[in-house]
Design a protein around this motif. Sequence first.
Motif, PDB file in Angstrom:
ATOM      1  N   GLY A 108       0.827  -1.220   0.000  1.00  0.00           N
ATOM      2  CA  GLY A 108       0.000   0.000   0.000  1.00  0.00           C
ATOM      3  C   GLY A 108       0.856   1.262   0.000  1.00  0.00           C
ATOM      4  O   GLY A 108       2.088   1.202  -0.028  1.00  0.00           O
ATOM      5  N   ASP A 109       0.169   2.418   0.022  1.00  0.00           N
ATOM      6  CA  ASP A 109       0.873   3.705  -0.002  1.00  0.00           C
ATOM      7  C   ASP A 109       1.482   3.984   1.375  1.00  0.00           C
ATOM      8  O   ASP A 109       0.797   3.877   2.392  1.00  0.00           O
ATOM      9  CB  ASP A 109      -0.103   4.837  -0.371  1.00  0.00           C
ATOM     10  CG  ASP A 109      -0.479   4.795  -1.849  1.00  0.00           C
ATOM     11  OD1 ASP A 109       0.093   3.970  -2.590  1.00  0.00           O
ATOM     12  OD2 ASP A 109      -1.355   5.590  -2.254  1.00  0.00           O
ATOM     13  N   LYS A 110       2.766   4.373   1.378  1.00  0.00           N
ATOM     14  CA  LYS A 110       3.445   4.670   2.659  1.00  0.00           C
ATOM     15  C   LYS A 110       3.928   6.122   2.634  1.00  0.00           C
ATOM     16  O   LYS A 110       4.403   6.610   1.597  1.00  0.00           O
ATOM     17  CB  LYS A 110       4.687   3.784   2.808  1.00  0.00           C
ATOM     18  CG  LYS A 110       4.399   2.301   2.980  1.00  0.00           C
ATOM     19  CD  LYS A 110       4.640   1.909   4.438  1.00  0.00           C
ATOM     20  CE  LYS A 110       4.043   0.583   4.810  1.00  0.00           C
ATOM     21  NZ  LYS A 110       4.696  -0.557   4.197  1.00  0.00           N
ATOM     22  N   PRO A 111       3.868   6.830   3.788  1.00  0.00           N
ATOM     23  CA  PRO A 111       4.343   8.227   3.814  1.00  0.00           C
ATOM     24  C   PRO A 111       5.828   8.332   3.464  1.00  0.00           C
ATOM     25  O   PRO A 111       6.633   7.510   3.927  1.00  0.00           O
ATOM     26  CB  PRO A 111       4.116   8.667   5.260  1.00  0.00           C
ATOM     27  CG  PRO A 111       3.150   7.679   5.842  1.00  0.00           C
ATOM     28  CD  PRO A 111       3.328   6.402   5.084  1.00  0.00           C
ATOM     29  N   VAL A 112       6.153   9.337   2.687  1.00  0.00           N
ATOM     30  CA  VAL A 112       7.563   9.587   2.328  1.00  0.00           C
ATOM     31  C   VAL A 112       8.401   9.784   3.592  1.00  0.00           C
ATOM     32  O   VAL A 112       9.514   9.267   3.701  1.00  0.00           O
ATOM     33  CB  VAL A 112       7.656  10.803   1.373  1.00  0.00           C
ATOM     34  CG1 VAL A 112       9.067  11.354   1.318  1.00  0.00           C
ATOM     35  CG2 VAL A 112       7.181  10.423  -0.024  1.00  0.00           C
ATOM     36  N   ARG A 113       7.858  10.506   4.580  1.00  0.00           N
ATOM     37  CA  ARG A 113       8.645  10.763   5.805  1.00  0.00           C
ATOM     38  C   ARG A 113       9.036   9.461   6.500  1.00  0.00           C
ATOM     39  O   ARG A 113      10.150   9.335   6.997  1.00  0.00           O
ATOM     40  CB  ARG A 113       7.859  11.646   6.780  1.00  0.00           C
ATOM     41  CG  ARG A 113       8.015  13.099   6.462  1.00  0.00           C
ATOM     42  CD  ARG A 113       7.982  14.026   7.672  1.00  0.00           C
ATOM     43  NE  ARG A 113       8.048  15.381   7.163  1.00  0.00           N
ATOM     44  CZ  ARG A 113       9.174  16.102   7.063  1.00  0.00           C
ATOM     45  NH1 ARG A 113      10.318  15.631   7.491  1.00  0.00           N
ATOM     46  NH2 ARG A 113       9.122  17.305   6.545  1.00  0.00           N
ATOM     47  N   GLU A 114       8.096   8.495   6.502  1.00  0.00           N
ATOM     48  CA  GLU A 114       8.377   7.209   7.159  1.00  0.00           C
ATOM     49  C   GLU A 114       9.452   6.437   6.372  1.00  0.00           C
ATOM     50  O   GLU A 114      10.388   5.895   6.956  1.00  0.00           O
ATOM     51  CB  GLU A 114       7.064   6.424   7.191  1.00  0.00           C
ATOM     52  CG  GLU A 114       7.085   5.157   7.994  1.00  0.00           C
ATOM     53  CD  GLU A 114       5.735   4.442   7.834  1.00  0.00           C
ATOM     54  OE1 GLU A 114       4.673   5.068   8.035  1.00  0.00           O
ATOM     55  OE2 GLU A 114       5.774   3.241   7.466  1.00  0.00           O
ATOM     56  N   LEU A 115       9.340   6.443   5.058  1.00  0.00           N
ATOM     57  CA  LEU A 115      10.286   5.661   4.243  1.00  0.00           C
ATOM     58  C   LEU A 115      11.677   6.286   4.213  1.00  0.00           C
ATOM     59  O   LEU A 115      12.682   5.587   4.263  1.00  0.00           O
ATOM     60  CB  LEU A 115       9.753   5.511   2.806  1.00  0.00           C
ATOM     61  CG  LEU A 115       8.489   4.652   2.686  1.00  0.00           C
ATOM     62  CD1 LEU A 115       7.962   4.695   1.260  1.00  0.00           C
ATOM     63  CD2 LEU A 115       8.757   3.209   3.092  1.00  0.00           C
ATOM     64  N   VAL A 116      11.722   7.618   4.130  1.00  0.00           N
ATOM     65  CA  VAL A 116      13.044   8.276   4.083  1.00  0.00           C
ATOM     66  C   VAL A 116      13.695   8.225   5.474  1.00  0.00           C
ATOM     67  O   VAL A 116      14.901   7.998   5.602  1.00  0.00           O
ATOM     68  CB  VAL A 116      12.927   9.739   3.568  1.00  0.00           C
ATOM     69  CG1 VAL A 116      14.257  10.473   3.695  1.00  0.00           C
ATOM     70  CG2 VAL A 116      12.465   9.758   2.110  1.00  0.00           C
TER      71      VAL A 116
END
Length: 332
Positions: A206-214
């Motif tokens: 699913g879609d994950k927040p950029v802040r969480e992934l970075v």
Amino acid sequence: MAKEPMRVLVTGAAGQIGYALVPMIARGVMLGADQPVILHMLDIPPAAEALNGVKMELVDAAFPLLKGVVATTDVVEACTGVNVAVMVGGFPRKEGMERKDVMSKNVSIYKGQASALEAHAAPNCKVLVVANPANTNALILKEFAPSIPERNVTCLTRLDHNRALGQISERLNVQVSDVKNVIIWGNHSSSQYPDVNHATVKTSSGDKPVRELVADDEWLNGEFITTVQQRGAAIIKARKFSSALSAASSACDHIRDWVLGTPEGTFVSMGVYSDGSYGVPAGLIYSFPVTCSGGEWKIVQGLPIDEFSRKKMDATAQELSEEKALAYSCLE
Ligand code: NAD
Ligand code: LMR
């Protein structure tokens, strides 16, 4: 049944962006692969021969969607009957020129072209200003063409938006098409605020927040922002000319999404006339997150804004207010 051709004006068509943009339009990149077009290309008399050369190349390329080409230095002929106007023409900054001198030349060009568009373009013509200072040129065009609806006059910040998507995609090593909903707030200048607080990446779960992934706020709040803000200058340093293919491609993205709509759940950045949303002063052309449907853009409402963002959004609004005052002083 075949569609009626749409007339698309490109001003400054003999310049660098023009040379990259007109074949994209003639191939259907801007308005769709089933939409015939008639190109109207305007430039100034010293560029007339080069403009004619561009016309010759358009003929030689035998684009099936291209149903006609008007290449002219007459602003009235250029504007007559156009459904879309992409305003790329302008006076570049030369050595020794002050910011005020460049502003003065460009706002008087946009004041004059506003009147020609107002008098001669098709009703409901959609206008995209690319030439710098893009937001303020668009504002002057809007104010000196009062019968063109204010929602029809926009400026290009989609290039900055696409640059932000590109930086996130490189950092995470993901497809750029899987990154969405970055926002460019404000001016197409180094005061712009590239915001990733609402951006996501499509993953297998699913879609994950950029802040969480970075997972690196220092980078997202620092180097990421300055890289996007200064990308235009970095391209000039590397190429000795300002960005052209990316500007042309982003101009196509801007008009395509405006006319044909944004995908469900996706927003894009457009410089539009502020209605006071998000506390941005009304009466500026300011870049907001928008969705488009049925040929109309709508500012995405209700996004939470933190204190860090607020300061940056206000700073770029302040710069635009100062540019507006300077533009009017140049026209006095
Ligand atoms: P360029 O100098 O190669 O081309 C500009 C063209 O405009 C020239 O052919 C010139 O003769 C023409 N022109 C000048 N005055 C005109 C007038 N009154 N009417 C019609 N044409 C006129 O410049 P370029 O690299 O194509 O860039 C064009 C503009 O786009 C510049 O202002 C640049 O700073 C701006 N730009 C904006 C963005 C953005 O994202 N908004 C990105 C890149 C460049
Ligand atoms: C860009 O963002 O690439 C341009 O606006 C830079 C410029 O000054 O032409």
